[in-house]
Design a protein around this motif. Structure first.
Motif, mmCIF file in Angstrom:
data_model
loop_
_atom_site.group_PDB
_atom_site.id
_atom_site.type_symbol
_atom_site.label_atom_id
_atom_site.label_comp_id
_atom_site.label_asym_id
_atom_site.label_seq_id
_atom_site.Cartn_x
_atom_site.Cartn_y
_atom_site.Cartn_z
ATOM 1 N N LEU A 105 1.962 30.620 56.513
ATOM 2 C CA LEU A 105 2.745 29.388 56.525
ATOM 3 C C LEU A 105 2.646 28.635 55.207
ATOM 4 C CD1 LEU A 105 1.900 27.967 60.080
ATOM 5 C CD2 LEU A 105 4.052 29.040 59.374
ATOM 6 N N GLY A 106 1.539 28.849 54.493
ATOM 7 C CA GLY A 106 1.349 28.170 53.218
ATOM 8 C C GLY A 106 1.254 26.666 53.391
ATOM 9 N N ASP A 107 1.793 25.920 52.431
ATOM 10 C CA ASP A 107 1.715 24.457 52.462
ATOM 11 C C ASP A 107 2.416 23.870 53.682
ATOM 12 O OD1 ASP A 107 0.245 24.402 50.144
ATOM 13 O OD2 ASP A 107 1.968 24.078 48.837
ATOM 14 N N LYS A 108 3.417 24.579 54.202
ATOM 15 C CA LYS A 108 4.160 24.056 55.357
ATOM 16 C C LYS A 108 3.292 24.001 56.613
ATOM 17 C CE LYS A 108 8.368 24.034 56.049
ATOM 18 N NZ LYS A 108 9.761 24.287 56.496
ATOM 19 N N GLY A 109 2.207 24.774 56.621
ATOM 20 C CA GLY A 109 1.328 24.776 57.774
ATOM 21 C C GLY A 109 0.728 23.415 58.079
ATOM 22 N N LYS A 110 0.517 22.600 57.028
ATOM 23 C CA LYS A 110 -0.094 21.280 57.209
ATOM 24 C C LYS A 110 0.770 20.364 58.062
ATOM 25 C CE LYS A 110 -2.245 21.721 52.648
ATOM 26 N NZ LYS A 110 -2.185 21.269 51.240
ATOM 27 N N THR A 111 2.088 20.548 57.971
ATOM 28 C CA THR A 111 2.987 19.699 58.745
ATOM 29 C C THR A 111 3.521 20.385 59.993
ATOM 30 O OG1 THR A 111 4.807 20.420 57.309
ATOM 31 C CG2 THR A 111 3.714 18.348 56.741
ATOM 32 N N MET A 112 3.666 21.713 59.952
ATOM 33 C CA MET A 112 4.255 22.429 61.086
ATOM 34 C C MET A 112 3.279 22.566 62.256
ATOM 35 S SD MET A 112 6.553 25.434 59.304
ATOM 36 C CE MET A 112 7.439 25.848 60.823
ATOM 37 N N VAL A 113 1.988 22.793 61.965
ATOM 38 C CA VAL A 113 0.995 22.968 63.034
ATOM 39 C C VAL A 113 0.576 21.591 63.533
ATOM 40 C CG1 VAL A 113 -1.270 23.856 63.656
ATOM 41 C CG2 VAL A 113 0.202 25.176 62.125
ATOM 42 N N VAL A 114 0.946 21.284 64.784
ATOM 43 C CA VAL A 114 0.676 19.944 65.325
ATOM 44 C C VAL A 114 -0.536 19.913 66.246
ATOM 45 C CG1 VAL A 114 3.067 19.192 65.084
ATOM 46 C CG2 VAL A 114 2.357 20.307 67.212
ATOM 47 N N LYS A 115 -0.973 21.079 66.755
ATOM 48 C CA LYS A 115 -2.140 21.103 67.636
ATOM 49 C C LYS A 115 -2.769 22.488 67.666
ATOM 50 C CE LYS A 115 -4.834 18.847 70.528
ATOM 51 N NZ LYS A 115 -5.598 17.659 70.085
ATOM 52 N N THR A 116 -4.090 22.525 67.562
ATOM 53 C CA THR A 116 -4.842 23.775 67.654
ATOM 54 C C THR A 116 -6.006 23.575 68.621
ATOM 55 O OG1 THR A 116 -4.303 24.366 65.370
ATOM 56 C CG2 THR A 116 -6.160 25.505 66.359
#
Length: 401
Positions: free
Chosen positions: A196-207
Protein backbone atom coordinates in the motif's frame (compact mmCIF):
# COMPACT_ATOMS: atom_id res chain seq x y z
CA UNK A 1 37.71 -55.71 -37.39
CA UNK A 2 35.19 -53.32 -38.89
CA UNK A 3 34.89 -49.69 -37.80
CA UNK A 4 31.36 -50.46 -36.67
CA UNK A 5 32.60 -53.24 -34.35
CA UNK A 6 35.36 -51.02 -32.99
CA UNK A 7 32.83 -48.34 -32.10
CA UNK A 8 30.61 -50.92 -30.42
CA UNK A 9 33.49 -52.30 -28.34
CA UNK A 10 34.56 -48.80 -27.37
CA UNK A 11 31.02 -48.04 -26.24
CA UNK A 12 30.93 -51.19 -24.10
CA UNK A 13 34.29 -50.26 -22.58
CA UNK A 14 33.07 -46.79 -21.70
CA UNK A 15 29.91 -48.21 -20.15
CA UNK A 16 31.89 -50.66 -18.04
CA UNK A 17 34.28 -47.93 -16.93
CA UNK A 18 31.38 -45.71 -15.90
CA UNK A 19 29.41 -48.48 -14.18
CA UNK A 20 31.29 -48.56 -10.85
CA UNK A 21 30.95 -44.78 -10.42
CA UNK A 22 27.26 -44.83 -11.30
CA UNK A 23 26.56 -47.79 -9.06
CA UNK A 24 28.42 -46.33 -6.09
CA UNK A 25 25.95 -45.72 -3.29
CA UNK A 26 26.25 -43.11 -0.58
CA UNK A 27 23.96 -42.98 2.42
CA UNK A 28 23.29 -40.57 5.23
CA UNK A 29 21.16 -41.24 8.32
CA UNK A 30 17.76 -42.65 7.45
CA UNK A 31 18.76 -44.07 4.07
CA UNK A 32 19.75 -47.55 2.96
CA UNK A 33 19.45 -49.94 0.03
CA UNK A 34 15.82 -50.55 0.94
CA UNK A 35 14.48 -47.53 2.83
CA UNK A 36 14.33 -43.72 3.04
CA UNK A 37 13.05 -42.25 6.31
CA UNK A 38 11.23 -38.92 6.04
CA UNK A 39 9.95 -37.02 9.09
CA UNK A 40 6.99 -34.68 9.46
CA UNK A 41 5.14 -32.78 12.17
CA UNK A 42 1.66 -31.42 11.58
CA UNK A 43 -1.38 -30.48 13.72
CA UNK A 44 -3.71 -33.46 13.62
CA UNK A 45 -5.28 -31.91 16.74
CA UNK A 46 -5.69 -28.43 18.17
CA UNK A 47 -6.70 -25.08 16.62
CA UNK A 48 -5.09 -25.77 13.23
CA UNK A 49 -6.16 -29.41 12.88
CA UNK A 50 -7.81 -28.67 9.51
CA UNK A 51 -4.30 -28.86 8.09
CA UNK A 52 -3.99 -32.50 9.17
CA UNK A 53 -5.17 -33.56 5.72
CA UNK A 54 -1.77 -32.48 4.35
CA UNK A 55 -0.02 -35.20 6.37
CA UNK A 56 -2.70 -37.78 5.56
CA UNK A 57 -2.39 -37.20 1.81
CA UNK A 58 1.41 -37.24 1.89
CA UNK A 59 1.27 -40.56 3.75
CA UNK A 60 -1.19 -41.87 1.15
CA UNK A 61 1.02 -40.80 -1.75
CA UNK A 62 4.13 -42.41 -0.31
CA UNK A 63 2.18 -45.60 0.40
CA UNK A 64 1.08 -45.67 -3.23
CA UNK A 65 4.65 -45.14 -4.43
CA UNK A 66 5.84 -47.94 -2.14
CA UNK A 67 3.29 -50.34 -3.64
CA UNK A 68 4.64 -49.37 -7.07
CA UNK A 69 8.20 -50.25 -6.03
CA UNK A 70 9.26 -47.09 -4.23
CA UNK A 71 11.72 -44.51 -5.56
CA UNK A 72 14.85 -45.88 -7.19
CA UNK A 73 13.94 -49.22 -5.58
CA UNK A 74 13.66 -47.87 -2.04
CA UNK A 75 10.51 -47.69 0.09
CA UNK A 76 9.55 -44.44 1.81
CA UNK A 77 9.14 -44.67 5.59
CA UNK A 78 7.11 -41.53 6.28
CA UNK A 79 6.90 -40.77 10.01
CA UNK A 80 4.30 -38.08 10.68
CA UNK A 81 3.70 -36.84 14.25
CA UNK A 82 1.02 -34.61 15.77
CA UNK A 83 2.37 -31.36 17.22
CA UNK A 84 -1.03 -29.72 17.84
CA UNK A 85 0.26 -26.44 16.32
CA UNK A 86 2.22 -25.92 19.55
CA UNK A 87 5.86 -24.81 19.04
CA UNK A 88 7.16 -26.55 22.21
CA UNK A 89 5.52 -29.77 21.02
CA UNK A 90 7.06 -29.29 17.57
CA UNK A 91 10.51 -29.04 19.17
CA UNK A 92 9.88 -32.26 21.11
CA UNK A 93 8.61 -34.16 18.04
CA UNK A 94 11.42 -32.91 15.77
CA UNK A 95 14.09 -33.92 18.28
CA UNK A 96 12.57 -37.39 18.31
CA UNK A 97 12.55 -37.60 14.53
CA UNK A 98 16.15 -36.39 14.19
CA UNK A 99 17.81 -38.00 17.20
CA UNK A 100 15.82 -41.21 17.70
CA UNK A 101 14.24 -42.06 14.36
CA UNK A 102 17.24 -40.57 12.51
CA UNK A 103 15.26 -39.40 9.47
CA UNK A 104 17.14 -38.38 6.34
CA UNK A 105 15.18 -35.12 6.25
CA UNK A 106 11.86 -33.55 7.24
CA UNK A 107 9.16 -32.28 4.91
CA UNK A 108 6.02 -30.11 5.25
CA UNK A 109 6.43 -29.21 8.92
CA UNK A 110 3.53 -26.84 9.34
CA UNK A 111 3.20 -23.32 10.66
CA UNK A 112 5.38 -20.24 10.98
CA UNK A 113 5.61 -20.33 14.82
CA UNK A 114 6.31 -24.08 14.83
CA UNK A 115 9.03 -23.88 12.18
CA UNK A 116 10.56 -20.82 13.82
CA UNK A 117 11.00 -22.92 16.98
CA UNK A 118 13.09 -25.56 15.12
CA UNK A 119 14.77 -23.31 12.53
CA UNK A 120 18.18 -22.99 14.22
CA UNK A 121 18.15 -26.57 15.50
CA UNK A 122 17.69 -28.07 12.03
CA UNK A 123 20.49 -25.96 10.61
CA UNK A 124 22.84 -26.70 13.50
CA UNK A 125 22.17 -30.42 13.00
CA UNK A 126 22.49 -30.00 9.20
CA UNK A 127 19.26 -31.87 8.55
CA UNK A 128 17.34 -30.82 5.42
CA UNK A 129 14.25 -28.93 6.59
CA UNK A 130 12.29 -29.03 3.36
CA UNK A 131 9.13 -27.58 1.83
CA UNK A 132 7.82 -25.97 5.00
CA UNK A 133 4.04 -25.53 4.99
CA UNK A 134 4.31 -21.79 5.59
CA UNK A 135 5.11 -18.84 3.36
CA UNK A 136 7.14 -16.74 5.79
CA UNK A 137 9.78 -14.73 3.95
CA UNK A 138 12.58 -15.88 6.25
CA UNK A 139 12.65 -19.41 4.83
CA UNK A 140 14.41 -18.10 1.72
CA UNK A 141 17.77 -17.41 3.36
CA UNK A 142 20.30 -19.90 1.94
CA UNK A 143 23.23 -17.84 3.20
CA UNK A 144 22.35 -17.98 6.91
CA UNK A 145 20.04 -21.03 6.95
CA UNK A 146 21.24 -23.31 4.12
CA UNK A 147 19.28 -26.36 5.38
CA UNK A 148 15.80 -24.76 5.36
CA UNK A 149 13.53 -24.33 2.31
CA UNK A 150 9.90 -23.23 2.18
CA UNK A 151 7.14 -24.35 -0.17
CA UNK A 152 4.32 -21.79 -0.15
CA UNK A 153 4.68 -18.56 -2.07
CA UNK A 154 6.02 -15.82 0.15
CA UNK A 155 3.40 -14.34 2.53
CA UNK A 156 4.79 -10.85 2.13
CA UNK A 157 4.61 -11.14 -1.65
CA UNK A 158 1.03 -12.41 -1.42
CA UNK A 159 0.15 -9.47 0.81
CA UNK A 160 1.61 -7.09 -1.77
CA UNK A 161 -0.45 -8.81 -4.47
CA UNK A 162 -3.69 -7.98 -2.62
CA UNK A 163 -2.52 -4.44 -1.90
CA UNK A 164 -1.82 -3.86 -5.58
CA UNK A 165 -5.29 -5.12 -6.49
CA UNK A 166 -6.86 -2.76 -3.95
CA UNK A 167 -4.89 0.25 -5.17
CA UNK A 168 -5.87 -0.60 -8.74
CA UNK A 169 -9.58 -1.18 -8.13
CA UNK A 170 -10.44 0.50 -4.80
CA UNK A 171 -8.00 3.43 -4.45
CA UNK A 172 -10.31 5.32 -2.08
CA UNK A 173 -11.30 2.32 0.02
CA UNK A 174 -11.18 2.07 3.82
CA UNK A 175 -9.43 -1.10 4.97
CA UNK A 176 -9.93 -3.19 8.11
CA UNK A 177 -7.48 -5.99 8.97
CA UNK A 178 -7.71 -9.07 11.20
CA UNK A 179 -4.51 -11.03 11.72
CA UNK A 180 -3.13 -13.84 13.86
CA UNK A 181 -0.81 -12.38 16.48
CA UNK A 182 2.38 -14.23 15.56
CA UNK A 183 5.09 -14.30 12.89
CA UNK A 184 2.69 -15.72 10.30
CA UNK A 185 0.16 -12.91 10.70
CA UNK A 186 2.80 -10.18 10.95
CA UNK A 187 4.53 -11.38 7.78
CA UNK A 188 1.33 -11.04 5.74
CA UNK A 189 0.63 -7.67 7.35
CA UNK A 190 4.09 -6.31 6.51
CA UNK A 191 3.81 -7.30 2.85
CA UNK A 192 0.34 -5.80 2.63
CA UNK A 193 1.38 -2.50 4.21
CA UNK A 194 4.52 -2.35 2.05
CA UNK A 195 2.30 -2.85 -1.00
CA UNK A 196 0.00 0.00 0.00
CA UNK A 197 2.96 2.30 0.57
CA UNK A 198 2.20 5.79 1.88
CA UNK A 199 -1.51 5.31 1.15
CA UNK A 200 -1.65 2.67 3.87
CA UNK A 201 -1.54 5.38 6.55
CA UNK A 202 -4.89 6.74 5.43
CA UNK A 203 -6.55 3.69 3.87
CA UNK A 204 -6.16 1.32 6.86
CA UNK A 205 -8.72 2.48 9.42
CA UNK A 206 -8.65 -0.45 11.87
CA UNK A 207 -6.38 -3.38 12.68
CA UNK A 208 -7.13 -6.05 15.30
CA UNK A 209 -5.48 -9.35 16.28
CA UNK A 210 -6.47 -12.71 17.72
CA UNK A 211 -4.58 -15.50 19.49
CA UNK A 212 -4.70 -19.14 18.37
CA UNK A 213 -6.06 -19.96 21.83
CA UNK A 214 -9.08 -17.66 21.39
CA UNK A 215 -12.39 -19.54 21.11
CA UNK A 216 -13.75 -17.24 18.37
CA UNK A 217 -13.03 -14.02 16.48
CA UNK A 218 -16.65 -12.82 16.61
CA UNK A 219 -15.90 -9.77 18.76
CA UNK A 220 -13.03 -8.77 16.48
CA UNK A 221 -15.35 -8.84 13.45
CA UNK A 222 -17.89 -6.62 15.23
CA UNK A 223 -15.10 -4.17 16.07
CA UNK A 224 -13.88 -4.10 12.47
CA UNK A 225 -17.38 -3.58 11.12
CA UNK A 226 -17.75 -0.60 13.45
CA UNK A 227 -14.73 1.07 11.84
CA UNK A 228 -16.73 1.86 8.71
CA UNK A 229 -14.31 -0.07 6.49
CA UNK A 230 -15.50 -1.28 3.09
CA UNK A 231 -12.50 -3.57 2.49
CA UNK A 232 -11.51 -6.44 4.79
CA UNK A 233 -8.16 -8.28 4.71
CA UNK A 234 -8.65 -11.58 6.57
CA UNK A 235 -5.28 -13.02 7.73
CA UNK A 236 -6.38 -16.17 9.55
CA UNK A 237 -5.85 -19.92 9.76
CA UNK A 238 -8.78 -22.20 8.74
CA UNK A 239 -10.78 -22.42 11.98
CA UNK A 240 -10.79 -18.65 12.43
CA UNK A 241 -11.21 -17.95 8.72
CA UNK A 242 -14.47 -19.91 8.70
CA UNK A 243 -15.65 -18.05 11.81
CA UNK A 244 -14.77 -14.68 10.32
CA UNK A 245 -16.50 -15.34 6.99
CA UNK A 246 -19.64 -16.50 8.78
CA UNK A 247 -19.68 -13.57 11.22
CA UNK A 248 -19.11 -10.98 8.48
CA UNK A 249 -22.25 -12.27 6.76
CA UNK A 250 -24.28 -12.63 9.95
CA UNK A 251 -23.73 -9.01 11.04
CA UNK A 252 -24.62 -7.71 7.57
CA UNK A 253 -21.19 -6.29 6.82
CA UNK A 254 -20.50 -6.31 3.07
CA UNK A 255 -16.85 -5.39 2.53
CA UNK A 256 -14.67 -6.41 -0.41
CA UNK A 257 -13.22 -9.45 1.38
CA UNK A 258 -9.64 -10.62 0.78
CA UNK A 259 -8.76 -14.01 2.32
CA UNK A 260 -5.19 -15.27 2.62
CA UNK A 261 -4.49 -18.31 0.48
CA UNK A 262 -3.61 -20.60 3.39
CA UNK A 263 -7.30 -20.59 4.34
CA UNK A 264 -8.83 -20.66 0.86
CA UNK A 265 -9.89 -24.32 1.02
CA UNK A 266 -13.45 -24.85 -0.12
CA UNK A 267 -13.75 -28.10 1.84
CA UNK A 268 -12.24 -27.13 5.20
CA UNK A 269 -13.07 -23.40 5.34
CA UNK A 270 -15.76 -22.17 2.93
CA UNK A 271 -18.15 -25.10 3.39
CA UNK A 272 -18.11 -24.81 7.22
CA UNK A 273 -18.51 -21.03 6.89
CA UNK A 274 -21.35 -21.40 4.36
CA UNK A 275 -20.79 -21.35 0.61
CA UNK A 276 -23.47 -18.70 0.24
CA UNK A 277 -21.66 -16.53 2.78
CA UNK A 278 -18.37 -16.96 0.91
CA UNK A 279 -19.50 -15.58 -2.46
CA UNK A 280 -17.23 -12.77 -3.64
CA UNK A 281 -14.19 -13.69 -1.52
CA UNK A 282 -10.87 -12.84 -3.21
CA UNK A 283 -7.76 -14.97 -2.72
CA UNK A 284 -4.98 -16.46 -4.84
CA UNK A 285 -3.96 -19.87 -6.16
CA UNK A 286 -0.91 -21.71 -7.43
CA UNK A 287 -2.24 -25.26 -6.91
CA UNK A 288 -5.11 -26.75 -8.94
CA UNK A 289 -8.45 -26.38 -7.14
CA UNK A 290 -10.38 -29.67 -6.78
CA UNK A 291 -13.67 -27.72 -6.85
CA UNK A 292 -12.95 -26.17 -10.25
CA UNK A 293 -14.80 -28.08 -13.01
CA UNK A 294 -12.21 -27.10 -15.61
CA UNK A 295 -9.88 -29.72 -14.11
CA UNK A 296 -12.48 -32.51 -14.35
CA UNK A 297 -10.63 -34.28 -17.18
CA UNK A 298 -7.14 -33.28 -16.09
CA UNK A 299 -4.94 -36.40 -15.63
CA UNK A 300 -3.34 -35.02 -12.46
CA UNK A 301 -6.73 -34.30 -10.91
CA UNK A 302 -7.99 -37.76 -11.83
CA UNK A 303 -4.91 -39.25 -10.17
CA UNK A 304 -5.54 -37.09 -7.09
CA UNK A 305 -9.14 -38.28 -6.75
CA UNK A 306 -8.14 -41.91 -7.30
CA UNK A 307 -5.38 -41.59 -4.67
CA UNK A 308 -7.79 -40.29 -2.04
CA UNK A 309 -10.45 -42.84 -2.85
CA UNK A 310 -8.04 -45.76 -2.39
CA UNK A 311 -5.54 -44.58 0.20
CA UNK A 312 -7.21 -41.74 2.16
CA UNK A 313 -10.99 -42.22 1.96
CA UNK A 314 -11.56 -40.13 5.10
CA UNK A 315 -10.10 -37.00 3.44
CA UNK A 316 -12.50 -34.62 1.69
CA UNK A 317 -11.40 -34.31 -1.97
CA UNK A 318 -12.67 -30.71 -1.97
CA UNK A 319 -10.22 -29.79 0.77
CA UNK A 320 -7.59 -27.53 -0.76
CA UNK A 321 -5.12 -28.63 1.92
CA UNK A 322 -5.36 -32.16 0.54
CA UNK A 323 -4.42 -30.96 -2.96
CA UNK A 324 -1.58 -28.99 -1.37
CA UNK A 325 -0.36 -32.13 0.43
CA UNK A 326 -0.19 -34.04 -2.84
CA UNK A 327 1.73 -31.22 -4.54
CA UNK A 328 4.29 -31.14 -1.72
CA UNK A 329 4.65 -34.95 -1.82
CA UNK A 330 5.13 -34.88 -5.60
CA UNK A 331 7.94 -32.34 -5.26
CA UNK A 332 9.54 -34.40 -2.48
CA UNK A 333 9.49 -37.48 -4.72
CA UNK A 334 11.14 -35.46 -7.49
CA UNK A 335 14.00 -34.48 -5.17
CA UNK A 336 14.53 -38.15 -4.27
CA UNK A 337 14.50 -39.17 -7.94
CA UNK A 338 17.18 -36.56 -8.62
CA UNK A 339 19.26 -37.89 -5.71
CA UNK A 340 19.63 -41.29 -7.37
CA UNK A 341 21.89 -43.46 -5.22
CA UNK A 342 23.50 -40.53 -3.39
CA UNK A 343 21.17 -40.27 -0.42
CA UNK A 344 23.23 -38.08 1.87
CA UNK A 345 21.75 -35.08 3.58
CA UNK A 346 24.13 -32.86 1.62
CA UNK A 347 22.92 -34.21 -1.72
CA UNK A 348 19.27 -34.01 -0.71
CA UNK A 349 19.80 -30.29 -0.08
CA UNK A 350 21.78 -29.88 -3.30
CA UNK A 351 18.99 -31.47 -5.34
CA UNK A 352 16.28 -29.46 -3.54
CA UNK A 353 18.20 -26.34 -4.56
CA UNK A 354 18.42 -27.52 -8.20
CA UNK A 355 14.75 -27.82 -9.13
CA UNK A 356 13.01 -26.97 -12.39
CA UNK A 357 9.89 -29.09 -12.18
CA UNK A 358 6.26 -28.74 -13.19
CA UNK A 359 4.45 -30.35 -10.28
CA UNK A 360 1.42 -32.21 -11.68
CA UNK A 361 -0.90 -30.60 -9.10
CA UNK A 362 0.42 -27.05 -9.66
CA UNK A 363 -1.27 -24.70 -12.11
CA UNK A 364 0.13 -24.92 -15.65
CA UNK A 365 3.15 -22.67 -15.93
CA UNK A 366 3.63 -22.51 -12.16
CA UNK A 367 6.96 -24.31 -12.11
CA UNK A 368 8.93 -25.13 -8.96
CA UNK A 369 12.31 -23.51 -9.58
CA UNK A 370 15.14 -23.19 -7.08
CA UNK A 371 18.83 -22.37 -7.15
CA UNK A 372 21.68 -22.32 -4.63
CA UNK A 373 21.03 -18.64 -3.95
CA UNK A 374 17.21 -18.70 -4.18
CA UNK A 375 15.21 -21.18 -2.13
CA UNK A 376 11.71 -19.92 -3.05
CA UNK A 377 10.13 -22.62 -5.28
CA UNK A 378 7.14 -20.58 -6.48
CA UNK A 379 7.14 -17.15 -8.03
CA UNK A 380 3.76 -16.92 -9.78
CA UNK A 381 0.24 -16.51 -8.35
CA UNK A 382 -3.25 -16.19 -9.80
CA UNK A 383 -5.87 -13.91 -8.20
CA UNK A 384 -9.19 -15.75 -7.79
CA UNK A 385 -12.75 -14.92 -6.72
CA UNK A 386 -15.25 -17.38 -5.21
CA UNK A 387 -18.53 -17.70 -7.13
CA UNK A 388 -20.42 -19.88 -4.64
CA UNK A 389 -19.13 -23.16 -6.03
CA UNK A 390 -15.51 -22.69 -7.02
CA UNK A 391 -12.68 -20.17 -7.32
CA UNK A 392 -12.57 -18.32 -10.65
CA UNK A 393 -9.31 -16.81 -11.84
CA UNK A 394 -9.25 -13.18 -12.94
CA UNK A 395 -6.52 -11.09 -14.47
CA UNK A 396 -3.19 -12.54 -15.54
CA UNK A 397 -0.97 -14.71 -13.31
CA UNK A 398 1.52 -12.43 -11.61
CA UNK A 399 5.11 -12.87 -10.49
CA UNK A 400 5.26 -12.13 -6.77
CA UNK A 401 8.95 -11.88 -5.91
Amino acid sequence: MSIKNCIALAAVGLALAAAPAFAQKQYGPGASDTEIKIGNTIPYSGPASAYGSIGKVEAAYFKMLNEQGGINGRKINYISLDDGYSPPKTVEMIRRLVEQDEVLFTVSTLGTPSNSAIHKYMNQKKVPHLFLATGASKWNDPKDFPWTMGFNPNYQSEGRLYAQDILRNHPNGKIAILYQNDDYGKDYLKGFMDGLGDKGKTMVVKTVTYEVTDPTVDSQIVTLQGSGADIFFNITTPKFAAQAIRKVADVGWKPVHYLNQVSASVGSVLKPAGLDKSVGLISMQYIKDPTDPKWANDPAMKDYLALLKKYAPDVDPLDGSAAYGLAAAQLTAQVLRQCGNNLTRENVMKQAASLNYQIPMALPGVVAQTGPNDYAPFQTMQLVKFDGKTWEGFGEPMAVK
